[in-house]
Design a protein around this motif. Structure first.
Motif, short mmCIF file in Angstrom:
data_model
loop_
_atom_site.label_atom_id
_atom_site.label_comp_id
_atom_site.label_asym_id
_atom_site.label_seq_id
_atom_site.Cartn_x
_atom_site.Cartn_y
_atom_site.Cartn_z
N ASP A 115 3.72 18.00 16.79
CA ASP A 115 4.17 19.40 16.75
C ASP A 115 4.49 19.82 15.31
OD1 ASP A 115 3.87 19.63 19.46
OD2 ASP A 115 6.01 19.43 19.93
N ALA A 116 5.20 18.94 14.59
CA ALA A 116 5.61 19.28 13.23
C ALA A 116 4.42 19.38 12.28
CB ALA A 116 6.60 18.24 12.71
N ARG A 117 3.40 18.59 12.55
CA ARG A 117 2.26 18.53 11.61
C ARG A 117 1.12 19.46 12.01
NH1 ARG A 117 2.77 11.88 11.11
NH2 ARG A 117 4.96 11.98 10.43
N SER A 118 1.25 20.09 13.17
CA SER A 118 0.20 21.00 13.62
C SER A 118 0.59 22.46 13.47
CB SER A 118 -0.15 20.71 15.09
OG SER A 118 0.97 20.99 15.93
N GLY A 119 1.83 22.68 13.00
CA GLY A 119 2.26 24.04 12.79
C GLY A 119 3.00 24.66 13.95
N SER A 120 3.22 23.92 15.02
CA SER A 120 3.89 24.48 16.20
C SER A 120 5.38 24.17 16.25
CB SER A 120 3.22 23.95 17.48
OG SER A 120 3.26 22.53 17.52
#
Length: 638
Positions: A115-120
């Motif tokens: 989530d943190a690395r996908s922009g969400s």
């Protein structure tokens, strides 16, 4: 805390930290739960703590094991963890349940990171998983010995079966216990693991012992370091310019941050600005994953400056960071370094033992900066006055221990550059943060630090044609000023009295070469200190440290040391050196008392020094500040 340091700037690393319930009672471990308040899931790895509650320590129960499980859960949830629990003693059921819990924790860690690395990710601190594992103490060991319960009690922490060499019954019980693990199913007759065991082991670097993160030197990349000239102080003449030396170091570290965004961090217990290192905030905020409010300054989840009011955490984070191949600096008030002194010692022991293992690659050094020192914590008082860490570090093996006492900003820059390039050492740097006189140009400082100790010809009256009447040596910024001021007094009062001034920046240079690789060769030592002239030493730390270091040198009893003797209070800067009998006036009298000859005018000068000390005592009480001639002193050469 080491686990949290290990995963910083290492996004693919998960560190599983097993915490015993005895260890969970210690102050450092109690503080370490806060590590998740500083981990950024977009940039850092993850820590999976496993709190193993087996009920007992060496001789009694543990606090967390006796608390109701709901209270333990609430405690850990209060720190921000997603608590997963496994309890039991049945086999193989416990193996299966624990494997499932590990899989669940892994899935949640990966979900947080994705989530943190996908922009969400909305930027809120994640609730990282934590496992509470409850099993009996001594699980699978002897249930009873001589009719006394062992499993599930504190007795299982001790040797459950003693006297096996002399007692056949005990030996039989030991054999029965060990055979309960069915070694014949696990090993061949030659003692090698059977194929089933080997197939279960992960391959290559997935093995814990083969992971490069466990041998961090394999992952180490050199720092890109700035040109020291960009931060040097322009010193036209010695002791004519005053400035805060550590502020120049802060400017240097700012550029280190900019050039090394994934392998350098500063660790400091809430004192970065106080220690004059605040320039780093031009390059990075403080790391913080909790709520950020409008009035906060230089505080964000993207920050990489590590501030938490815990010397234990800062020290432990740096240890984990360096042992996994990255570089850093722990900066703290000098007196508070003793809070984490045992960690410094234990890290040094680890490095000492690692030397004997050829397969262990050297790791970045543990760099410790002590500022807000004993001599200038006059406003904080006696509790903040203590140079004890020097004493601890000099007792470690010479291959590991380094102690530097730079007297000014340019020497500090030269020392810091050397420490940041070094490997597998404990580097202790001690310098105060308050405005102080500057002595050397950058070129002079670089040469001085490379040698470790030098004669300051401009400070004394010794022309080198013959041995001096006395040697004034100094190691430490404040006492260097006092020693040079003392030499200046002697020059003005007794111009034919030959005084040699020696400044020591690398404290370990005083030792013999057989004791430390930085130890001066005998000839060099004699060139500086002569073979038989008395030496009056003004030292930053406890006087006994110098006597320890010069042990074995020719006629070591001729070294007379003035240093910190546990005299302190809330007072003026000069009063601190007076209280500890290390002032310029005390040094002058020591020089006269220990010189090889007594020059004409010595008694008059001694009486003058005594009067000046009496005048100081009256002045400081009436005016609450030092006499102008001391407070504003600079070196005036003819």
């Amino acid at each position: 805390m080491h686990a949290f340091g290990a995963v910083m700037d290492s996004p693919d690393l998960v560190a599983l930290a097993v915490v015993g319930d005895g260890e969970a009672e210690t102050a450092p471990l109690e503080g370490s739960w806060k590590g998740i308040s500083f981990l950024n899931p977009a940039r850092d790895g993850a820590v999976l703590p496993v709190l193993h509650l087996n009920g007992a320590k060496i001789s009694g129960p543990t606090v967390l094991a006796r608390k109701p499980p709901a209270e333990v859960r609430r405690l850990l949830e209060g720190h921000g963890y997603d608590v997963l629990e496994v309890t039991g003693d049945d086999l193989p059921g416990m193996h299966r349940r624990f494997a499932q819990i590990l899989a669940t924790a892994w899935e949640r860690i990966r979900g947080i990171q994705q989530d943190a690395r996908s922009g969400s990710w909305d930027g809120t601190r994640p609730r990282w998983p934590l496992i509470v594992l409850r099993t009996p103490k001594g699980w699978t060991g002897p249930a009873e010995v001589d009719g006394v319960r062992v499993v599930g009690t504190w007795r299982a922490h001790q040797l459950p079966l003693a006297g096996v060499r002399d007692n056949p019954e005990r030996l039989a019980e030991l054999e029965q216990w060990l055979r309960s693990y069915r070694p014949e199913d696990l090993f061949t007759p030659d003692g090698a693991p059977v194929a089933l065991v080997q197939e279960a082991a992960p391959p290559g670097e997935l093995r814990m012992s083969a992971s490069p993160h466990a041998n961090g030197g394999l992952l180490t990349r050199d720092l890109v370091l700035p040109d020291l000239r960009d931060h040097a102080v322009d010193v036209a003449a010695p002791a004519t310019v005053r400035l805060e030396s550590t502020r120049r170091l802060g400017e240097l570290l700012r550029e280190v941050y900019r050039a090394n965004p994934d392998r350098f961090r500063l660790f400091c217990p809430d004192e970065t600005n106080s220690n004059r290192l605040g320039a780093v905030f031009d390059a990075s905020d403080r790391a913080f994953m909790e709520r950020v409010e409008p009035g906060d300054v230089a505080l964000s989840r993207e920050g990489r400056v590590m501030e938490v009011l815990s010397e234990h955490n800062c020290h432990g984070w740096l240890e984990g960071y360096t042992l996994t191949g990255r570089h850093g600096l722990f900066a703290t008030y000098e007196a508070f370094a003793m809070v984490s002194a045992s960690q410094t010692i234990q890290h040094a022991k680890w490095l000492e033992e690692a030397e004997s293992l050829a397969w262990r690659a050297p790791v970045p050094s543990l760099n410790v900066l002590l500022t807000s020192t004993a001599w200038r914590n006059d406003h904080n008082g006696f509790s903040h006055q203590g140079p004890g860490l020097i004493q601890n570090v000099i007792t470690q093996r010479g291959t590991i221990s380094r102690v530097y006492l730079p007297p000014d900003a340019n020497c500090l820059l030269a020392v810091a550059d050397r420490c940041l390039r070094s490997r597998s050492e404990v580097n202790l740097i001690v310098i105060d943060k308050q405005p102080q006189l500057q002595w050397l140009t950058l070129d002079q400082a670089a040469e001085h630090c490379a040698r470790g100790a030098c004669v300051w010809d401009w400070a004394g009256t010794d022309d080198g044609s013959d041995d001096p009447d006395v040697v004034l040596a100094c190691a430490g910024d404040i006492v260097t000023m006092e020693a040079v001021a003392a030499a200046d007094i002697l020059r003005r009062w007794l111009p034919r009295f030959r005084v040699r001034v020696v400044n020591v920046v690398d404290l370990m240079a005083l030792t013999r070469p057989r004791d430390h690789p930085h130890g001066m060769a005998p000839m060099v030592f004699e060139e500086l200190f002569t073979a038989n002239v008395d030496v009056v030493v003004a030292f930053h730390g406890y006087p006994g440290a110098i006597h320890q270091l010069v042990h074995g040198r020719p006629d070591a009893d001729r070294f007379h040391v003035r240093g910190f003797i546990e005299q302190g209070t809330t007072t003026t800067p000069f009063d601190m050196v007076v209280l500890n009998r290390a002032s310029r006036y005390h040094l002058v009298m020591d020089a006269l008392n220990n010189a090889r000859r007594t020059p004409r005018g010595a008694s008059e000068l001694k009486a003058w020094c005594e009067r000046r000390l009496a005048e100081h005592a009256e002045y400081v009480v009436e005016h609450l500040e030092d006499m102008p001639e001391v407070r504003d002193w600079t070196l005036q050469r003819p």
